[in-house]
Design a protein around this motif. Structure first.
Motif, PDB file in Angstrom:
ATOM      1  N   GLU A   1       0.881  -1.278   0.085  1.00  0.00           N
ATOM      2  CA  GLU A   1       0.000  -0.048   0.037  1.00  0.00           C
ATOM      3  C   GLU A   1       0.887   1.212   0.134  1.00  0.00           C
ATOM      4  O   GLU A   1       1.780   1.413   0.895  1.00  0.00           O
ATOM      5  N   SER A   2       0.871   2.056  -1.069  1.00  0.00           N
ATOM      6  CA  SER A   2       1.623   3.292  -1.108  1.00  0.00           C
ATOM      7  C   SER A   2       1.584   4.194   0.030  1.00  0.00           C
ATOM      8  O   SER A   2       0.432   4.254   0.410  1.00  0.00           O
ATOM      9  N   LEU A   3       2.681   4.707   0.603  1.00  0.00           N
ATOM     10  CA  LEU A   3       2.610   5.515   1.760  1.00  0.00           C
ATOM     11  C   LEU A   3       2.368   6.978   1.184  1.00  0.00           C
ATOM     12  O   LEU A   3       3.210   7.545   0.271  1.00  0.00           O
ATOM     13  N   PRO A   4       1.153   7.686   1.311  1.00  0.00           N
ATOM     14  CA  PRO A   4       0.881   9.179   0.849  1.00  0.00           C
ATOM     15  C   PRO A   4       1.975  10.058   1.615  1.00  0.00           C
ATOM     16  O   PRO A   4       2.363   9.693   2.801  1.00  0.00           O
ATOM     17  N   ALA A   5       2.336  10.987   1.009  1.00  0.00           N
ATOM     18  CA  ALA A   5       3.304  12.070   1.774  1.00  0.00           C
ATOM     19  C   ALA A   5       2.412  12.512   2.926  1.00  0.00           C
ATOM     20  O   ALA A   5       1.429  12.890   3.141  1.00  0.00           O
TER      21      ALA A   5
ATOM     22  N   GLY B   1       0.870   7.907   7.986  1.00  0.00           N
ATOM     23  CA  GLY B   1       1.306   7.343   9.345  1.00  0.00           C
ATOM     24  C   GLY B   1       2.291   6.056   9.207  1.00  0.00           C
ATOM     25  O   GLY B   1       2.018   5.316   8.265  1.00  0.00           O
ATOM     26  N   LEU B   2       3.146   6.256  10.058  1.00  0.00           N
ATOM     27  CA  LEU B   2       4.210   5.095  10.044  1.00  0.00           C
ATOM     28  C   LEU B   2       3.976   4.529  11.605  1.00  0.00           C
ATOM     29  O   LEU B   2       4.377   5.321  12.678  1.00  0.00           O
ATOM     30  N   ARG B   3       3.472   3.266  11.663  1.00  0.00           N
ATOM     31  CA  ARG B   3       3.195   2.819  12.967  1.00  0.00           C
ATOM     32  C   ARG B   3       4.248   2.071  13.789  1.00  0.00           C
ATOM     33  O   ARG B   3       4.901   0.999  13.227  1.00  0.00           O
TER      34      ARG B   3
ATOM     35  N   ARG C   1       7.437  10.488  20.581  1.00  0.00           N
ATOM     36  CA  ARG C   1       7.454   9.898  18.992  1.00  0.00           C
ATOM     37  C   ARG C   1       6.364  10.215  18.274  1.00  0.00           C
ATOM     38  O   ARG C   1       6.469  10.241  17.026  1.00  0.00           O
ATOM     39  N   ASP C   2       5.088  10.198  18.974  1.00  0.00           N
ATOM     40  CA  ASP C   2       3.996  10.155  18.167  1.00  0.00           C
ATOM     41  C   ASP C   2       3.913  11.771  17.538  1.00  0.00           C
ATOM     42  O   ASP C   2       3.908  12.686  18.253  1.00  0.00           O
ATOM     43  N   GLY C   3       3.579  11.585  16.185  1.00  0.00           N
ATOM     44  CA  GLY C   3       3.603  12.752  15.559  1.00  0.00           C
ATOM     45  C   GLY C   3       5.001  13.333  14.995  1.00  0.00           C
ATOM     46  O   GLY C   3       4.917  14.322  14.134  1.00  0.00           O
ATOM     47  N   LEU C   4       6.121  12.568  15.307  1.00  0.00           N
ATOM     48  CA  LEU C   4       7.265  13.014  14.976  1.00  0.00           C
ATOM     49  C   LEU C   4       7.333  13.016  13.443  1.00  0.00           C
ATOM     50  O   LEU C   4       7.141  11.818  12.864  1.00  0.00           O
ATOM     51  N   ALA C   5       7.646  13.710  12.569  1.00  0.00           N
ATOM     52  CA  ALA C   5       7.843  13.842  11.191  1.00  0.00           C
ATOM     53  C   ALA C   5       9.425  13.254  10.790  1.00  0.00           C
ATOM     54  O   ALA C   5      10.189  13.601  11.558  1.00  0.00           O
ATOM     55  N   VAL C   6       9.327  12.192   9.756  1.00  0.00           N
ATOM     56  CA  VAL C   6      10.444  11.741   9.374  1.00  0.00           C
ATOM     57  C   VAL C   6      10.593  11.503   7.802  1.00  0.00           C
ATOM     58  O   VAL C   6       9.462  11.596   7.260  1.00  0.00           O
ATOM     59  N   GLU C   7      11.728  11.436   7.365  1.00  0.00           N
ATOM     60  CA  GLU C   7      11.926  11.168   6.145  1.00  0.00           C
ATOM     61  C   GLU C   7      12.520   9.669   5.951  1.00  0.00           C
ATOM     62  O   GLU C   7      13.256   9.373   6.687  1.00  0.00           O
TER      63      GLU C   7
ATOM     64  N   LEU D   1       5.486   9.457  12.393  1.00  0.00           N
ATOM     65  CA  LEU D   1       5.314   8.345  13.431  1.00  0.00           C
ATOM     66  C   LEU D   1       4.118   8.489  14.235  1.00  0.00           C
ATOM     67  O   LEU D   1       3.678   9.404  14.501  1.00  0.00           O
ATOM     68  N   SER D   2       3.435   7.294  14.584  1.00  0.00           N
ATOM     69  CA  SER D   2       2.424   6.769  15.526  1.00  0.00           C
ATOM     70  C   SER D   2       2.732   5.913  16.318  1.00  0.00           C
ATOM     71  O   SER D   2       3.445   4.800  15.994  1.00  0.00           O
ATOM     72  N   THR D   3       2.502   6.228  17.536  1.00  0.00           N
ATOM     73  CA  THR D   3       2.696   5.226  18.722  1.00  0.00           C
ATOM     74  C   THR D   3       1.370   4.389  19.048  1.00  0.00           C
ATOM     75  O   THR D   3       1.301   3.694  20.047  1.00  0.00           O
TER      76      THR D   3
END
Length: 158
Positions: free
Chosen positions: A41-45, A48-50, A126-132, A153-155
């Motif tokens: 499933e393609s990750l949209p810009a 969420g990354l669980r 870490r919840d809501g942390l923006a990552v590349e 990121l999602s916790t």
């Protein structure tokens, strides 16, 4: 020869384009989807990354990688970068190529586990942390491609 206008905008002349017979390769970053978690499933810009632990204490993220042009085996390296601090976590490509499942020209590696230790300081939210997220793919034939996507990121699963 490039005209000054084309050069200013980073455009290549027809002479600098790859030959038509040269293989075209592409990479897309995603997450596991479907009922069994084995579909790409393609990750949209900004998607969420669980973060997960599987009860072992360390945190990781499950990704999916979809490629075109690499065939059924390729090497995948992943880099995660904390956009607030610049901290990076690198998951190098293994010494042997990974097996992809293919349908037509598109092949997927799902799931791909990437450890996240060191991405954020211990005790920080870490919840809501923006990552590349960056995926670098290559195969034994020397074909290479990469993709970059931002996620959050999602916790929720911790």
């Amino acid at each position: 020869v490039l005209s000054p206008l084309l050069a200013a905008f980073g455009c290549a002349s027809n002479d600098e384009r790859p030959p038509a017979d040269e293989p075209v390769a592409s990479v897309d970053i995603g997450i596991p989807g479907g009922d069994d978690g084995l579909e790409f499933e393609s990750l949209p810009a900004g998607g969420g990354l669980r973060l997960q632990t599987f009860g072992q204490g360390g945190t990781h993220i499950l990704f999916g990688i979809r490629t075109v042009g690499f065939g059924t085996r390729a090497f995948v390296a992943m880099t995660l970068r904390n956009l607030a601090t610049g901290a990076e976590v690198i998951s190098p490509a293994p010494v042997r190529p990974q097996l992809f499942i293919c349908e037509n020209d598109a092949c997927a590696l799902v799931p791909l586990l990437v450890m996240t230790a060191g991405l954020a300081e211990t005790g920080t939210e870490r919840d809501g942390l923006a990552v590349e997220v960056r995926a670098d793919v290559h195969n034994d034939a020397g074909l290479e491609a990469s993709a970059t996507r931002e996620g959050v990121l999602s916790t929720e699963d911790l």
